[in-house]
Design a protein around this motif. Sequence first.
Motif, short mmCIF file in Angstrom:
data_model
loop_
_atom_site.label_atom_id
_atom_site.label_comp_id
_atom_site.label_asym_id
_atom_site.label_seq_id
_atom_site.Cartn_x
_atom_site.Cartn_y
_atom_site.Cartn_z
N VAL A 79 15.52 -22.22 19.09
CA VAL A 79 14.42 -22.39 18.15
C VAL A 79 13.93 -21.00 17.80
O VAL A 79 13.67 -20.18 18.69
CB VAL A 79 13.27 -23.23 18.74
CG1 VAL A 79 12.03 -23.15 17.85
CG2 VAL A 79 13.70 -24.69 18.89
N SER A 109 11.19 -27.74 20.31
CA SER A 109 11.82 -28.17 19.06
C SER A 109 10.98 -29.24 18.37
O SER A 109 10.59 -30.23 18.98
CB SER A 109 13.23 -28.69 19.33
OG SER A 109 13.86 -29.08 18.13
N GLY A 110 10.71 -29.04 17.08
CA GLY A 110 9.96 -30.02 16.30
C GLY A 110 8.46 -29.90 16.40
O GLY A 110 7.74 -30.62 15.69
N LYS A 111 7.96 -29.00 17.24
CA LYS A 111 6.51 -28.88 17.38
C LYS A 111 5.92 -28.05 16.24
O LYS A 111 6.56 -27.13 15.72
CB LYS A 111 6.15 -28.24 18.73
CG LYS A 111 6.48 -29.12 19.92
CD LYS A 111 5.75 -28.66 21.17
CE LYS A 111 5.92 -29.68 22.29
NZ LYS A 111 5.14 -29.32 23.48
N SER A 112 4.69 -28.36 15.88
CA SER A 112 4.00 -27.61 14.83
C SER A 112 3.10 -26.53 15.39
O SER A 112 2.65 -25.64 14.66
CB SER A 112 3.17 -28.57 13.96
OG SER A 112 2.21 -29.26 14.74
#
Length: 204
Positions: A79, A109-112
């Motif tokens: 990432v 992964s995928g976190k804001s």
Amino acid sequence: MIAIAPIKSLPDGSVATIPMSWAEYQQLAASRGAHSTPRLKFANGYLTLKMPTFEHGQLDAIVADLIVAILNQQLRDYVRTTPVTLQIPEQAGIEPDHCFWLSNWAAVSGKSRIDLTTDPPPDIAVEVDVTNFTNIADYELFKVPEVWLIRGDVLAIFVVTSEGYIQTESSQFFPDLTIPKLYQQVITAVAEGASPPRAIRSSI
């Protein structure tokens, strides 16, 4: 509270240090909206800010693209993010130029948003320093395993230990590569007229 508008009018390469509370720092950081400038760091009741230069942007892109090229060649998951703010509430905040999660990529992964109270720190933080803004000791609270510091054609790798950061010639994440020499090869090729992508491809 210092307004963000006068700060944004500072010339490229400016560095300033201002006494500030944690709450004021939070408000100032939020007032930038979607913009990533000026870059901010906070510690011990002081805010330090910088306005990145054109050279800063070029070197940042080169080293980040070099890391990505190596990771892709090795077929590794990762990432990558820029910019990102790392914070320890009420104590410190810092904004690396690039961050890479390698060992713990799946955890973020995928976190804001990254919360270091529950999320792992990045494995590699990249700092491009053309204005003497960066101090490796700033990272000690954050326990980032490696900080890559770029000053011109020199890339230095610092590894965290129980006594702070020490400089090393190799990266634990790329043990088969001499990253500082590889970076210098890319910079030399760019200086001789090669485009950064071509210089990177021909160096790894």
